[in-house]
Design a protein around this motif. Structure first.
Motif, PDB file in Angstrom:
ATOM      1  N   HIS A  52       2.062   9.618   0.687  1.00 38.35           N
ATOM      2  CA  HIS A  52       2.074   9.930  -0.741  1.00 38.35           C
ATOM      3  C   HIS A  52       1.191  11.116  -1.100  1.00 38.35           C
ATOM      4  O   HIS A  52       1.192  11.564  -2.240  1.00 38.35           O
ATOM      5  CB  HIS A  52       1.748   8.704  -1.595  1.00 38.35           C
ATOM      6  CG  HIS A  52       0.383   8.162  -1.377  1.00 38.35           C
ATOM      7  ND1 HIS A  52       0.153   7.104  -0.533  1.00 38.35           N
ATOM      8  CD2 HIS A  52      -0.809   8.526  -1.881  1.00 38.35           C
ATOM      9  CE1 HIS A  52      -1.141   6.840  -0.528  1.00 38.35           C
ATOM     10  NE2 HIS A  52      -1.738   7.687  -1.336  1.00 38.35           N
ATOM     11  N   TYR A  71       0.830  -1.202   0.000  1.00 38.61           N
ATOM     12  CA  TYR A  71       0.000   0.000   0.000  1.00 38.61           C
ATOM     13  C   TYR A  71       0.864   1.252   0.000  1.00 38.61           C
ATOM     14  O   TYR A  71       0.577   2.215  -0.684  1.00 38.61           O
ATOM     15  CB  TYR A  71      -0.904  -0.009   1.220  1.00 38.61           C
ATOM     16  CG  TYR A  71      -1.688   1.251   1.400  1.00 38.61           C
ATOM     17  CD1 TYR A  71      -2.656   1.629   0.468  1.00 38.61           C
ATOM     18  CD2 TYR A  71      -1.462   2.094   2.490  1.00 38.61           C
ATOM     19  CE1 TYR A  71      -3.365   2.786   0.625  1.00 38.61           C
ATOM     20  CE2 TYR A  71      -2.177   3.254   2.651  1.00 38.61           C
ATOM     21  CZ  TYR A  71      -3.126   3.603   1.720  1.00 38.61           C
ATOM     22  OH  TYR A  71      -3.833   4.765   1.874  1.00 38.61           O
ATOM     23  N   ARG A  72       1.936   1.236   0.755  1.00 38.15           N
ATOM     24  CA  ARG A  72       2.773   2.423   0.867  1.00 38.15           C
ATOM     25  C   ARG A  72       3.569   2.651  -0.421  1.00 38.15           C
ATOM     26  O   ARG A  72       3.703   3.765  -0.890  1.00 38.15           O
ATOM     27  CB  ARG A  72       3.726   2.274   2.061  1.00 38.15           C
ATOM     28  CG  ARG A  72       4.780   3.362   2.190  1.00 38.15           C
ATOM     29  CD  ARG A  72       4.155   4.708   2.467  1.00 38.15           C
ATOM     30  NE  ARG A  72       5.154   5.768   2.443  1.00 38.15           N
ATOM     31  CZ  ARG A  72       5.482   6.468   1.387  1.00 38.15           C
ATOM     32  NH1 ARG A  72       4.887   6.246   0.232  1.00 38.15           N
ATOM     33  NH2 ARG A  72       6.401   7.407   1.465  1.00 38.15           N
ATOM     34  N   TYR A  73       4.095   1.573  -0.991  1.00 37.12           N
ATOM     35  CA  TYR A  73       5.063   1.779  -2.063  1.00 37.12           C
ATOM     36  C   TYR A  73       4.508   1.651  -3.471  1.00 37.12           C
ATOM     37  O   TYR A  73       5.195   1.993  -4.435  1.00 37.12           O
ATOM     38  CB  TYR A  73       6.295   0.886  -1.851  1.00 37.12           C
ATOM     39  CG  TYR A  73       7.156   1.487  -0.785  1.00 37.12           C
ATOM     40  CD1 TYR A  73       7.906   2.626  -1.050  1.00 37.12           C
ATOM     41  CD2 TYR A  73       7.148   1.007   0.513  1.00 37.12           C
ATOM     42  CE1 TYR A  73       8.641   3.236  -0.069  1.00 37.12           C
ATOM     43  CE2 TYR A  73       7.886   1.612   1.507  1.00 37.12           C
ATOM     44  CZ  TYR A  73       8.626   2.725   1.212  1.00 37.12           C
ATOM     45  OH  TYR A  73       9.344   3.351   2.184  1.00 37.12           O
ATOM     46  N   PHE A 102       2.438   3.479  -4.831  1.00 37.30           N
ATOM     47  CA  PHE A 102       2.387   4.834  -5.393  1.00 37.30           C
ATOM     48  C   PHE A 102       3.781   5.301  -5.782  1.00 37.30           C
ATOM     49  O   PHE A 102       3.979   5.928  -6.822  1.00 37.30           O
ATOM     50  CB  PHE A 102       1.774   5.776  -4.368  1.00 37.30           C
ATOM     51  CG  PHE A 102       0.413   5.350  -3.915  1.00 37.30           C
ATOM     52  CD1 PHE A 102      -0.688   5.534  -4.744  1.00 37.30           C
ATOM     53  CD2 PHE A 102       0.226   4.727  -2.702  1.00 37.30           C
ATOM     54  CE1 PHE A 102      -1.938   5.119  -4.347  1.00 37.30           C
ATOM     55  CE2 PHE A 102      -1.022   4.314  -2.292  1.00 37.30           C
ATOM     56  CZ  PHE A 102      -2.122   4.516  -3.127  1.00 37.30           C
ATOM     57  N   VAL A 103       4.730   4.992  -4.910  1.00 34.98           N
ATOM     58  CA  VAL A 103       6.111   5.399  -5.195  1.00 34.98           C
ATOM     59  C   VAL A 103       6.592   4.728  -6.482  1.00 34.98           C
ATOM     60  O   VAL A 103       7.180   5.362  -7.351  1.00 34.98           O
ATOM     61  CB  VAL A 103       7.026   5.022  -4.015  1.00 34.98           C
ATOM     62  CG1 VAL A 103       8.468   5.343  -4.336  1.00 34.98           C
ATOM     63  CG2 VAL A 103       6.589   5.744  -2.759  1.00 34.98           C
ATOM     64  N   PHE A 144       7.870   4.751   5.845  1.00 33.16           N
ATOM     65  CA  PHE A 144       7.451   3.491   5.244  1.00 33.16           C
ATOM     66  C   PHE A 144       6.132   2.990   5.800  1.00 33.16           C
ATOM     67  O   PHE A 144       5.651   1.951   5.397  1.00 33.16           O
ATOM     68  CB  PHE A 144       8.546   2.435   5.418  1.00 33.16           C
ATOM     69  CG  PHE A 144       9.159   2.422   6.786  1.00 33.16           C
ATOM     70  CD1 PHE A 144       8.467   1.877   7.840  1.00 33.16           C
ATOM     71  CD2 PHE A 144      10.404   2.980   7.002  1.00 33.16           C
ATOM     72  CE1 PHE A 144       9.013   1.885   9.111  1.00 33.16           C
ATOM     73  CE2 PHE A 144      10.958   2.995   8.278  1.00 33.16           C
ATOM     74  CZ  PHE A 144      10.259   2.442   9.330  1.00 33.16           C
ATOM     75  N   ASP A 202      10.899   9.203   0.954  1.00 31.87           N
ATOM     76  CA  ASP A 202      10.105   8.023   0.632  1.00 31.87           C
ATOM     77  C   ASP A 202      10.728   6.745   1.195  1.00 31.87           C
ATOM     78  O   ASP A 202      10.055   5.733   1.332  1.00 31.87           O
ATOM     79  CB  ASP A 202       9.922   7.885  -0.882  1.00 31.87           C
ATOM     80  CG  ASP A 202       8.787   8.769  -1.374  1.00 31.87           C
ATOM     81  OD1 ASP A 202       7.813   8.951  -0.616  1.00 31.87           O
ATOM     82  OD2 ASP A 202       8.877   9.280  -2.493  1.00 31.87           O
TER      83      ASP A 202
END
Ligand code: ADP
Ligand code: MG
Lengths: 255, 324
Positions: free
Chosen positions: B138, A156-158, A160-161, B94, B90
């Motif tokens: 984000h 979920y966190r990454y 988007f990254v 985390f 980023d």
């Protein structure tokens, strides 16, 4: 702009489904979904579908949003429907050249299609009415294995990254005249870009791990949450589960 | 003399692929001090910082934190004291929400729930992020993410704060804000600060002492000492603050000063003093050497360019030789 996969876009609305305690909601809905997908009777599945739509309307999630997502499911399920209709053995009711449609095929196809639609529709009042991170925490509280919770959390966190990163690579390629075609050259270039993305992801994973390590990561991160289950939540959960059970009772007594 | 917060002796490190990143690095940072580590890209700054809380462990070198040897005491002991803010927010953020991220460290330290919440609240307040508690990383701007990553480390209340390129990629306002916050943390709470940076204009006001690192420690001293050492600057591709350059130009025009100011604050002080001594005036003039002096000065600071030019010329002469 790219479109992020935002299932929880309407999590900040207010509705009975939004106010439903996340843990009770997850359990009740999962129970309902599983009961609907194993119902053998078409008529009962239709009742289930209507109930799913009812819960969806109750959640006040815009229908356009749901339909936008349902489109893809429909494409997949309907092709399955057509396939079943033509290949399922049984009483023949129509014939196209050497292909024949059977009644049993239509019945089974409809059954599977409607089950799938009900299940997918139910996903929205279940997941779409809370923030994704709330859902992860609820899963954690429900004693879902920690490794799974962590995987969800980092995905979920990454996601988007990574999507941003992929878009940056894409923009860089396009701004230097790259066009997406089906030539070998284009495919090879895309392959290299994907490789690049993998390398970057790997490096990022290493850096993230360092940051976690620096803050005392020991393998199972805990989060603080304030969930409060009230009488209303019990009533709602029991009603939904009760409905799911009664669907099966009815189908059992049906001739 | 204050006691040493960080002591590094004979540290060296090579990456698994054989890249030698650090060679015989020695350093001592005292409690409550603000120190900058400068050096060109790839000089090993990040690698060095990773040794300060034991993420990387070099060959037989030693790192001590308040006298405790990293690697010999428990990991948590060190992590509690040394907080590292990494360059890319980023990487640092985390967890799904800002609150979770700030709570992550304190929970791992084994604090009670109330105390964790207390610390999160305090860190959010310190960085002016109180309304961001439930936001997802984000959805934040780069500057906000950067502040949030600092907050995520501050919630662990470290005694030593290590920052990797804290001002890189920030807009002027966020940069000034962050510099202010770092200084305040040092002045109000006595936190020892170690910063790896390229941002020479921030160094004079931000730190007391500078280490020039390029695999090994090339030079050490006050900002004045380092920025006056043209040789070291040239060899390590370093710049000097714009204010410093300006006053060197003024000196060519007859401005009289021994120690050149490095920051705006110092410049104001300096000008005030000079004007007062000269009876309310500032006297500049063009004398016979002015133009010559300015030209020399400019060529001194174009060493990046002149290096390049030399290389190009070298390449060209090689080319002609080959063709001829
Ligand atoms: N994971 C790695 N593997 C191999 N070499 C690395 C790795 N990370 C950095 N390096 C190399 O180590 C040297 C120092 O890098 P780094 O510490 O990142 O420098 P700085 O932060 O000063 O720019 C560089 O030559 C870099 O290419
Ligand atoms: Mg670096």
């Amino acid at each position: 702009m790219i479109e992020y996969p935002e299932i929880d876009r309407y999590a900040s609305l207010d509705s009975p489904m939004h106010r439903f305690d996340p843990r009770a909601k997850i359990i009740a809905f999962l129970f309902l979904i599983f009961s609907i997908v194993i119902i053998p009777e078409l008529k009962i599945v239709i009742i289930g579908l209507f109930f799913a739509i009812f819960l969806l309307i109750l959640s006040r999630i815009p229908l356009s949003f749901v339909l936008g997502h349902l489109k893809w499911v429909a494409l997949f399920v309907l092709s399955l429907y057509v396939m079943l209709a033509f290949t399922f053995p049984g009483k023949e009711i129509a014939k196209f050249y050497f292909l024949s449609i059977t009644a049993e095929g239509l019945y089974t196809g409809s059954l599977i299609t409607l089950r799938a639609f009900s299940a997918v529709i139910l996903i929205f009042p279940m997941i779409g009415t809370m923030r994704f991170d709330t859902m992860i925490k609820a899963l954690d509280k429900l004693k879902v294995p920690n490794i799974l919770v962590q995987m969800l959390m980092f995905t979920y966190r990454y996601i988007f990254v990574f999507m941003d990163e992929f878009q940056r690579i894409g923009t860089a390629m396009r701004s230097r005249g790259f066009k997406l075609r089906t030539t070998l050259y284009a495919l090879r270039t895309i392959g290299k870009a994907m490789g690049m993305l993998f390398v970057r992801s790997y490096e990022r994973a290493e850096r993230v791990y360092r940051a976690m390590h620096s803050r005392g990561y020991t393998g199972n991160p805990k989060t603080l949450v304030e969930f409060e289950i009230r009488r209303r939540d019990y009533i709602l959960a029991v009603s939904i589960i009760g409905f799911a059970v009664s669907l099966h009772i009815i189908s059992f007594f049906l001739p | 003399m204050k006691r040493e917060a960080i002591t590094v002796r004979n540290l060296c490190y090579a990456y698994p692929d054989g890249t030698i990143a650090l060679e015989d690095v020695n350093m001592a940072v005292y409690e409550g001090e603000r120190v900058a580590i400068v050096g060109p890209n790839g000089a090993g700054k990040t690698t060095f910082l990773l040794h300060l809380n034991g993420i990387l462990r070099g060959c037989d070198g030693q790192v001590e934190v308040f006298g405790k040897s990293v690697g010999e005491v428990k990991k948590e002991e060190i992590i509690k004291d040394v907080g590292i803010v990494f360059q890319d927010p980023d990487d640092q953020l985390f967890m799904p929400t800002i609150f979770d991220d700030l709570a992550f460290g304190p929970i791992n330290l084994g604090l009670k729930e109330e105390e964790v919440r207390e610390r999160v609240k305090k860190a959010l307040l310190t960085l002016g992020l109180s309304s961001y508690e439930n936001r997802c990383p984000h959805h934040l701007s780069y500057g906000e993410k950067k502040k949030a990553s600092l907050a995520a480390v501050m919630s662990m209340e470290p005694r030593i704060l290590v920052l990797d390129e804290p001002t890189a990629n920030l807009d002027p306002r966020s940069r000034a804000e962050l510099i202010g916050i770092i200084k305040e943390l040092n002045e109000r709470e006595g936190i020892t600060i170690i910063i790896a940076t390229h941002d020479v204009n921030a160094i004079p006001e931000l730190v007391d002492r500078v280490y020039v690192l390029n695999k090994r420690v090339i030079a050490e001293g006050t900002s004045h000492k380092i920025f006056s050492d043209v040789e070291v600057l040239r060899e390590n591709n370093l710049e000097v603050p714009e204010v410093f350059k300006l006053f060197e130009v003024l000196r060519c025009f007859g401005y009289n000063c021994e120690e050149l100011p490095l920051s705006i604050d110092e410049a104001v002080e300096h000008l005030t003093r000079t004007v007062e001594i000269n009876g309310g005036h500032l006297h500049l003039h063009i004398h016979e050497h002015t133009h010559e002096a300015v030209r020399k000065l400019k060529s001194k600071y174009e060493h990046h360019l002149s290096n390049l030019r030399m290389k190009e010329e070298g390449a060209q002469t090689n080319g002609t030789k080959r063709s001829g």
